[in-house]
Design an enzyme around this catalytic site. Structure first.
Site, mmCIF file in Angstrom:
data_model
loop_
_atom_site.group_PDB
_atom_site.id
_atom_site.type_symbol
_atom_site.label_atom_id
_atom_site.label_comp_id
_atom_site.label_asym_id
_atom_site.label_seq_id
_atom_site.Cartn_x
_atom_site.Cartn_y
_atom_site.Cartn_z
ATOM 1 N N ASP A 39 3.267 3.674 -2.366
ATOM 2 C CA ASP A 39 1.801 3.683 -2.314
ATOM 3 C C ASP A 39 1.240 2.836 -3.455
ATOM 4 O O ASP A 39 1.399 3.178 -4.631
ATOM 5 C CB ASP A 39 1.268 5.121 -2.415
ATOM 6 C CG ASP A 39 1.462 5.902 -1.135
ATOM 7 O OD1 ASP A 39 1.889 5.288 -0.135
ATOM 8 O OD2 ASP A 39 1.189 7.117 -1.122
ATOM 9 N N GLU A 56 3.657 11.239 8.353
ATOM 10 C CA GLU A 56 4.857 11.749 9.021
ATOM 11 C C GLU A 56 4.692 13.205 9.450
ATOM 12 O O GLU A 56 3.984 13.983 8.802
ATOM 13 C CB GLU A 56 6.062 11.619 8.088
ATOM 14 C CG GLU A 56 6.373 10.180 7.740
ATOM 15 C CD GLU A 56 7.362 10.014 6.591
ATOM 16 O OE1 GLU A 56 8.031 8.978 6.543
ATOM 17 O OE2 GLU A 56 7.430 10.918 5.733
ATOM 18 N N THR A 76 12.558 6.486 10.304
ATOM 19 C CA THR A 76 12.723 5.592 9.153
ATOM 20 C C THR A 76 14.181 5.517 8.690
ATOM 21 O O THR A 76 15.063 6.087 9.302
ATOM 22 C CB THR A 76 11.838 6.057 7.988
ATOM 23 O OG1 THR A 76 12.278 7.363 7.569
ATOM 24 C CG2 THR A 76 10.388 6.144 8.400
ATOM 25 N N GLU A 129 11.823 1.982 11.515
ATOM 26 C CA GLU A 129 11.222 1.332 10.355
ATOM 27 C C GLU A 129 12.246 1.328 9.234
ATOM 28 O O GLU A 129 13.148 2.160 9.204
ATOM 29 C CB GLU A 129 9.985 2.093 9.862
ATOM 30 C CG GLU A 129 8.827 2.153 10.820
ATOM 31 C CD GLU A 129 7.646 2.932 10.243
ATOM 32 O OE1 GLU A 129 7.736 3.341 9.054
ATOM 33 O OE2 GLU A 129 6.659 3.125 10.953
ATOM 34 N N LEU A 169 12.547 1.358 2.701
ATOM 35 C CA LEU A 169 12.286 0.612 1.475
ATOM 36 C C LEU A 169 12.349 -0.882 1.765
ATOM 37 O O LEU A 169 13.029 -1.297 2.711
ATOM 38 C CB LEU A 169 13.313 0.970 0.396
ATOM 39 C CG LEU A 169 13.327 2.433 -0.078
ATOM 40 C CD1 LEU A 169 14.526 2.681 -0.985
ATOM 41 C CD2 LEU A 169 12.030 2.785 -0.788
#
Length: 592
Positions: free
Chosen positions: A214, A298, A458, A496, A499
């Site tokens: 973020d 999520e 992810t 996805e 990182l």
């Protein structure tokens, strides 16, 4: 020289975007840090010590009777399996989808299972790129419009399918209930349409700030935080009374606590306003709506908050069920089960955020409370509350976007640390009832199947050996389990990267994972889409950009393509030259 402008492209977000690092690791001060610096070889032991002063006096879980898997409690009957085989067994036990009599409806079902693509369209895996979190400013305008425009043109020339945009509740409906300001989003979506890019729009009902990567802070709408200030139990709460303001507690989903509306009604109204405002783009430019259902968007509890150093990787996290609304539900469930003594609180011996499973009576492998009748009762209730939350919001989303020509998706977290232990503690605290004896992802996949939604997952880029093995990390095994669960439930799977990674080694892992070649399977199933994290300065470094171009090309060709790497590299070099003017244009815009 023209491409080596990452330090300038960083100002796309108004401020330089730092390298996103593994949770718990310090960020590099250099904006040109290469990817290898992000995943350093872990130390022999990276256990996070909890300061003594943060520990609460020892408490004991209600009297437990540890038992073997053969003597399971009637409160929960997860399918037994050796080494994650429940999803495989589900092929035999899962109820078949309702028979479709109409041929057109049957074709629609097939297209949904393929992620919204017909057999004719299905070739390779389309790649989307996540936009900066602050692509729209607090003033509801596009951030660095000229640079954004040039960057979108570069992405289109690179062959990407589209972009992913966070549509922040805290920006659009910031000032007052029902007062929506779509300003910057209208402009950004028009830019995407102009460049021929498709859009995955994320209904971001969570706070930005406090999670991995973020780079800015966007709180919940002011009128929502005002209500939380009046009634702090609207926020998720841990056993020590710590409140979490990332997302409104699911315990009050049906409570009209937000200026006369329930949280779910607020989400539905927001989505309806989005649909009405952008109906001219739905199904053409906007092709997918990802519905946020928790922190970081999520479907999970905020069990591992990084804000203020509360949690550090790879801690087990903490249960988030101590607001009065959650506790009221727990009490009612315990009373209904004729176990009132189990309804006053959650487990009190589950350790602290940064403990490891074997440090705690509840999560330890032998005689742990998680594997007792009480543990099964609590974990069944805790995970069902999360699933019910997903059901409520998906019901609203599918109703709002019915016949709009868009796909609906839900993001599930890739919690891979301590995956190799029996209890899978970090997954349990996040709300995924996944242990050595039961599959926690199949129920999620089945819930998504009921609403014809896409399962977005992810950590697709990670390999087991890259992660700290003393923490029993196993991202590859986790992805495999999720792939099996979605196949069993006949749900499309999208991916996805967790990182930022720019190296060929990570790209190859994504290519392998997205092909869904599980155990050498030769079927034609693959991921329906992959979203690349994220458009930032490092992506535009010459070597990273060249590697990204080659990666997009390989993804688009699919598992059936067999071409030498030299040929792909030559094509990538060609695209580098094609996109160079757009990168230069972005750089010029950023210098003014």
């Amino acid at each position: 020289m023209a491409l080596n402008l990452a330090h300038q492209i960083g100002t796309l977000a108004g401020t330089q975007i730092p390298i996103e690092a593994t949770a718990g690791e310090p960020q590099s001060s250099s904006l040109t840090t290469i990817a290898a610096a992000v995943w350093k070889t872990p130390a022999k032991n990276i256990r996070c010590k909890t300061p003594d002063e943060t520990l609460t006096p020892p408490m004991i879980t209600p009297p437990l009777s540890p038992r073997s898997a053969a003597n399971r409690s009637p409160f929960m009957s997860p399918m037994l399996r050796p080494d994650l085989s429940a999803a495989c067994l589900a092929y035999q036990t899962l109820a078949p989808l309702e028979k479709v009599e109409d041929e057109e409806a049957a074709a629609s079902t097939v297209a949904w299972e393929e992620g919204g693509r017909s057999k004719e369209e299905k070739k390779g895996v389309p790649v989307y790129v996540m936009m900066p979190l602050d692509s729209v400013t607090n003033g509801n305008t596009v951030n660095r419009k000229k640079a954004m425009n040039a960057s979108l043109q570069a992405l289109k020339s690179a062959g990407v399918e589209g972009i992913m945009i966070d549509v922040w509740w805290g920006l659009v409906e910031r000032e007052a209930p029902g007062a929506y300001n779509w300003g910057g989003y209208s402009e950004l979506l028009d830019m995407a349409k102009k460049h021929g890019l498709k859009v995955q729009a994320v209904m971001s009902f969570h706070q930005c700030g406090g999670n991995v990567g973020d780079s800015c802070t966007i709180p919940l709408p002011r009128w929502v935080t005002e209500e939380i200030d009046k009634d702090p139990d609207l926020a998720y709460t841990d056993q020590w009374g710590r409140r979490n303001y990332e997302y409104v507690s699911l315990g009050c989903d049906t409570v009209p606590a937000l200026k006369g509306r329930t949280p779910v009604q607020c989400y539905a109204d927001f989505m309806r306003a989005f649909r009405d405002n952008f109906k001219h783009l739905l199904g053409d430019t906007i092709v997918e709506i990802q519905v946020g259902m928790g922190p970081a968007g999520e479907l999970r509890y905020p069990s591992y908050p990084e804000e203020n150093g509360t949690w550090k990787f790879p801690g087990i996290g903490a249960f988030q069920c101590y607001d009065k609304y959650m506790l009221s539900s727990l009490k009612a469930t315990a009373d209904a089960a004729d176990k009132p003594e189990w309804g006053s609180t959650g487990p009190t011996d589950a350790g602290h955020y940064n403990n490891w499973p074997e440090d705690t009576p509840f999560f330890k492998k032998k005689g742990g409370g998680w594997n007792s009748p009480y543990g099964e009762f609590f974990l069944s209730w805790y995970s069902k509350m999360l699933l019910d939350h997903g059901e409520r919001i998906l019901s609203s989303a599918t109703s709002v976007f019915e016949a709009a020509g868009v796909k609906i998706s839900v993001k599930v977290a890739g919690i891979h640390w301590h995956y190799g232990t029996r209890s899978h503690a970090p997954e349990l605290t996040a709300g995924y009832y996944n242990t050595r004896y039961g599959d926690g992802y199949l129920p999620i996949a089945q819930m998504l199947a009921r609403h014809r939604a896409i399962f977005n997952f992810t950590c697709i880029e990670m390999r087991d050996h890259e992660q700290p093995q003393d923490a029993f990390c196993a991202p590859e095994k986790l992805v495999r389990q999720v792939a099996l669960a979605t196949a069993a439930a006949k749900v499309p799977l999208a991916g996805e990267n967790a990182l930022p990674r720019y190296d060929e080694y990570a790209h190859e892992q994504i290519l392998q994972a997205s092909s869904l070649n599980i155990d050498g399977s030769t079927d034609d199933r693959d991921m329906c889409a992959f979203t690349y994290l994220r458009m930032n300065p490092s992506l535009f470094q010459p070597e990273n950009w060249r590697g990204f171009l080659a990666f997009v090309k390989k993804m688009s060709e699919g598992k059936g393509a067999h071409r030498c790497s030299e040929e792909v590299e030559r094509e990538a070099e060609h695209f580098v030259h094609i996109t160079q003017p757009f990168i230069q244009e972005a750089a010029i815009a950023l210098m003014h």
